[in-house]
Design a protein around this motif. Structure first.
Motif, PDB file in Angstrom:
ATOM      1  N   TRP A 183       1.020  -1.228   0.063  1.00  0.00           N
ATOM      2  CA  TRP A 183      -0.082  -0.113   0.073  1.00  0.00           C
ATOM      3  C   TRP A 183       0.820   1.260  -0.006  1.00  0.00           C
ATOM      4  N   GLN A 184       0.703   2.073  -1.034  1.00  0.00           N
ATOM      5  CA  GLN A 184       1.479   3.437  -0.963  1.00  0.00           C
ATOM      6  C   GLN A 184       0.251   4.413  -0.948  1.00  0.00           C
ATOM      7  N   GLY A 185       0.548   5.483   0.133  1.00  0.00           N
ATOM      8  CA  GLY A 185      -0.380   6.631   0.025  1.00  0.00           C
ATOM      9  C   GLY A 185      -0.282   7.550  -0.883  1.00  0.00           C
ATOM     10  N   ARG A 186      -1.468   7.974  -1.299  1.00  0.00           N
ATOM     11  CA  ARG A 186      -1.654   8.795  -2.367  1.00  0.00           C
ATOM     12  C   ARG A 186      -2.602  10.042  -2.211  1.00  0.00           C
ATOM     13  N   PRO A 187      -2.674  11.116  -3.045  1.00  0.00           N
ATOM     14  CA  PRO A 187      -3.403  12.055  -2.701  1.00  0.00           C
ATOM     15  C   PRO A 187      -5.037  11.808  -2.867  1.00  0.00           C
ATOM     16  N   SER A 188      -5.770  12.652  -2.155  1.00  0.00           N
ATOM     17  CA  SER A 188      -7.154  12.296  -2.045  1.00  0.00           C
ATOM     18  C   SER A 188      -7.709  11.162  -1.701  1.00  0.00           C
ATOM     19  N   ARG A 189      -6.928  10.204  -0.787  1.00  0.00           N
ATOM     20  CA  ARG A 189      -7.285   9.072  -0.382  1.00  0.00           C
ATOM     21  C   ARG A 189      -7.445   7.902  -1.804  1.00  0.00           C
ATOM     22  N   LEU A 190      -6.983   8.374  -2.669  1.00  0.00           N
ATOM     23  CA  LEU A 190      -6.927   7.318  -3.891  1.00  0.00           C
ATOM     24  C   LEU A 190      -5.629   6.528  -3.885  1.00  0.00           C
ATOM     25  N   HIS A 191      -5.394   5.890  -2.792  1.00  0.00           N
ATOM     26  CA  HIS A 191      -4.011   5.054  -2.571  1.00  0.00           C
ATOM     27  C   HIS A 191      -3.792   3.927  -3.645  1.00  0.00           C
ATOM     28  N   ASP A 192      -2.431   3.693  -3.764  1.00  0.00           N
ATOM     29  CA  ASP A 192      -1.927   2.523  -4.628  1.00  0.00           C
ATOM     30  C   ASP A 192      -2.014   1.301  -3.948  1.00  0.00           C
ATOM     31  N   ARG A 193      -2.591   0.347  -4.329  1.00  0.00           N
ATOM     32  CA  ARG A 193      -2.511  -0.984  -3.537  1.00  0.00           C
ATOM     33  C   ARG A 193      -2.403  -1.976  -4.621  1.00  0.00           C
ATOM     34  N   ILE A 194      -1.357  -2.619  -4.442  1.00  0.00           N
ATOM     35  CA  ILE A 194      -0.883  -3.856  -5.343  1.00  0.00           C
ATOM     36  C   ILE A 194      -0.880  -5.079  -4.276  1.00  0.00           C
ATOM     37  N   LEU A 195      -1.790  -6.174  -4.701  1.00  0.00           N
ATOM     38  CA  LEU A 195      -1.844  -7.260  -3.923  1.00  0.00           C
ATOM     39  C   LEU A 195      -1.395  -8.629  -4.882  1.00  0.00           C
ATOM     40  N   TYR A 196      -0.368  -9.317  -4.172  1.00  0.00           N
ATOM     41  CA  TYR A 196       0.114 -10.447  -4.360  1.00  0.00           C
ATOM     42  C   TYR A 196      -0.919 -11.759  -3.919  1.00  0.00           C
ATOM     43  N   THR A 197      -1.429 -12.555  -4.944  1.00  0.00           N
ATOM     44  CA  THR A 197      -1.983 -14.238  -4.345  1.00  0.00           C
ATOM     45  C   THR A 197      -1.404 -15.396  -4.732  1.00  0.00           C
ATOM     46  N   LEU A 198      -0.904 -16.164  -3.732  1.00  0.00           N
ATOM     47  CA  LEU A 198      -0.336 -17.089  -4.070  1.00  0.00           C
ATOM     48  C   LEU A 198      -1.263 -18.282  -4.997  1.00  0.00           C
ATOM     49  N   GLN A 199      -0.718 -18.695  -6.124  1.00  0.00           N
ATOM     50  CA  GLN A 199      -1.354 -19.469  -6.987  1.00  0.00           C
ATOM     51  C   GLN A 199      -0.389 -20.861  -7.072  1.00  0.00           C
ATOM     52  N   GLY A 200      -1.076 -21.897  -6.351  1.00  0.00           N
ATOM     53  CA  GLY A 200      -0.337 -23.041  -6.148  1.00  0.00           C
ATOM     54  C   GLY A 200       0.650 -23.208  -5.092  1.00  0.00           C
ATOM     55  N   THR A 201       1.882 -23.253  -5.530  1.00  0.00           N
ATOM     56  CA  THR A 201       2.937 -23.435  -4.377  1.00  0.00           C
ATOM     57  C   THR A 201       3.945 -22.371  -4.535  1.00  0.00           C
ATOM     58  N   GLU A 202       4.119 -21.874  -5.774  1.00  0.00           N
ATOM     59  CA  GLU A 202       5.495 -20.853  -5.934  1.00  0.00           C
ATOM     60  C   GLU A 202       4.802 -19.903  -6.993  1.00  0.00           C
ATOM     61  N   LYS A 203       3.810 -19.645  -7.616  1.00  0.00           N
ATOM     62  CA  LYS A 203       3.525 -18.708  -8.581  1.00  0.00           C
ATOM     63  C   LYS A 203       2.778 -17.784  -7.713  1.00  0.00           C
ATOM     64  N   TRP A 204       2.902 -16.498  -8.135  1.00  0.00           N
ATOM     65  CA  TRP A 204       1.890 -15.207  -7.472  1.00  0.00           C
ATOM     66  C   TRP A 204       1.401 -14.378  -8.715  1.00  0.00           C
ATOM     67  N   SER A 205       0.092 -14.342  -8.517  1.00  0.00           N
ATOM     68  CA  SER A 205      -0.588 -13.408  -9.253  1.00  0.00           C
ATOM     69  C   SER A 205      -0.597 -11.890  -8.816  1.00  0.00           C
ATOM     70  N   ILE A 206      -0.486 -11.129  -9.591  1.00  0.00           N
ATOM     71  CA  ILE A 206      -0.273  -9.435  -9.011  1.00  0.00           C
ATOM     72  C   ILE A 206      -1.441  -8.993  -9.780  1.00  0.00           C
ATOM     73  N   LYS A 207      -1.994  -8.040  -9.013  1.00  0.00           N
ATOM     74  CA  LYS A 207      -3.265  -7.253  -9.354  1.00  0.00           C
ATOM     75  C   LYS A 207      -3.449  -6.055  -8.638  1.00  0.00           C
ATOM     76  N   ARG A 208      -3.919  -4.944  -9.204  1.00  0.00           N
ATOM     77  CA  ARG A 208      -4.184  -3.619  -8.437  1.00  0.00           C
ATOM     78  C   ARG A 208      -5.763  -3.964  -8.008  1.00  0.00           C
ATOM     79  N   ILE A 209      -5.932  -3.324  -6.782  1.00  0.00           N
ATOM     80  CA  ILE A 209      -7.006  -3.047  -6.284  1.00  0.00           C
ATOM     81  C   ILE A 209      -7.417  -1.790  -5.818  1.00  0.00           C
ATOM     82  N   ALA A 210      -8.528  -1.466  -5.755  1.00  0.00           N
ATOM     83  CA  ALA A 210      -9.234  -0.109  -5.596  1.00  0.00           C
ATOM     84  C   ALA A 210      -8.949   0.266  -4.181  1.00  0.00           C
ATOM     85  N   PRO A 211      -8.446   1.586  -3.779  1.00  0.00           N
ATOM     86  CA  PRO A 211      -8.072   2.069  -2.550  1.00  0.00           C
ATOM     87  C   PRO A 211      -9.607   2.023  -1.583  1.00  0.00           C
TER      88      PRO A 211
END
Length: 211
Positions: A183-211
């Motif tokens: 989570w990186q703070g940004r102006p107007s409370r529209l922060h940057d959020r990047i979420l890693y989720t484990l897929q299986g045992t080693e691979k990670w998915s990466i996606k942006r989610i809304a603040p």
């Protein structure tokens, strides 16, 4: 000033999914190093949330003492958090580095580290901290402060740096993550959020989610 009027507009940095490492541990290490360089107070302090047997969450601040494929900290296994993790290993961690307007949230499962790892860290601690691990019946009711002072005096006489051993009830846990959010703070409370989720045992998915 009213609580509702307290606010800070974050604007130091930005964060995009194209900027981050493929592995969240690598990304964490990069951010942690930047926190150290920025002289963040207690950069390794993390909020540890466990589940009590009554189903209610419990949170407290502990100190990160190692990062490999998980996040390692040490405690009394007979403490409230130790017993809760043994009973239910599901756990959450939160790091907050306000000087960098950053937060890292971790969800995972805890398991005890090996006795060898616990020994290695225990004997790296100052002797006074080693004594403290024997002195405190962590999370149990005690009559007064004098109880601790008396036990500290007793163990200090009985033990020495040459003879002390790690208490069998004291050691480490490793939190193996299944999800890590940056989570990186940004102006107007529209922060940057990047979420890693484990897929299986080693691979990670990466996606942006809304603040």
């Amino acid at each position: 000033m009213k609580l509702a009027d307290i606010r800070i507009d974050y604007s130091l940095k930005s964060l995009d999914s194209t900027d981050v490492a493929e592995n969240p541990i690598q990304q964490f290490n990069q951010w942690f190093e930047e926190a150290i360089q920025a002289k963040v107070m207690e950069a390794n302090a993390m909020n540890l949330s466990t589940l009590g047997k009554d189903g209610f969450p419990n949170s407290r601040i502990v100190l990160l003492k190692g990062v490999d494929h998980g996040f390692v900290f040490y405690t009394n296994y007979q403490s409230a958090k130790g017993q809760e993790l043994i009973h239910d290993p599901k756990v959450a961690l939160t790091f907050f580095w306000p000087e960098l307007e950053r937060q890292v949230r971790v969800v995972g499962k805890a398991a005890k580290v090996s006795p060898e790892e616990s020994d290695e860290y225990f004997f790296s601690r100052p002797f006074s901290s080693q004594i403290g691990a024997w002195v405190s019946p962590q999370s149990q009711e005690i009559p007064d402060r004098k109880y601790l002072a008396d036990r500290e005096q007793m163990y200090s006489k009985e033990l020495s740096p040459e003879t002390i051993k790690r208490p069998p009830h004291w050691g480490g846990f490793r939190i193996t993550p299944i999800e890590i959010e940056f989570w990186q703070g940004r102006p107007s409370r529209l922060h940057d959020r990047i979420l890693y989720t484990l897929q299986g045992t080693e691979k990670w998915s990466i996606k942006r989610i809304a603040p």
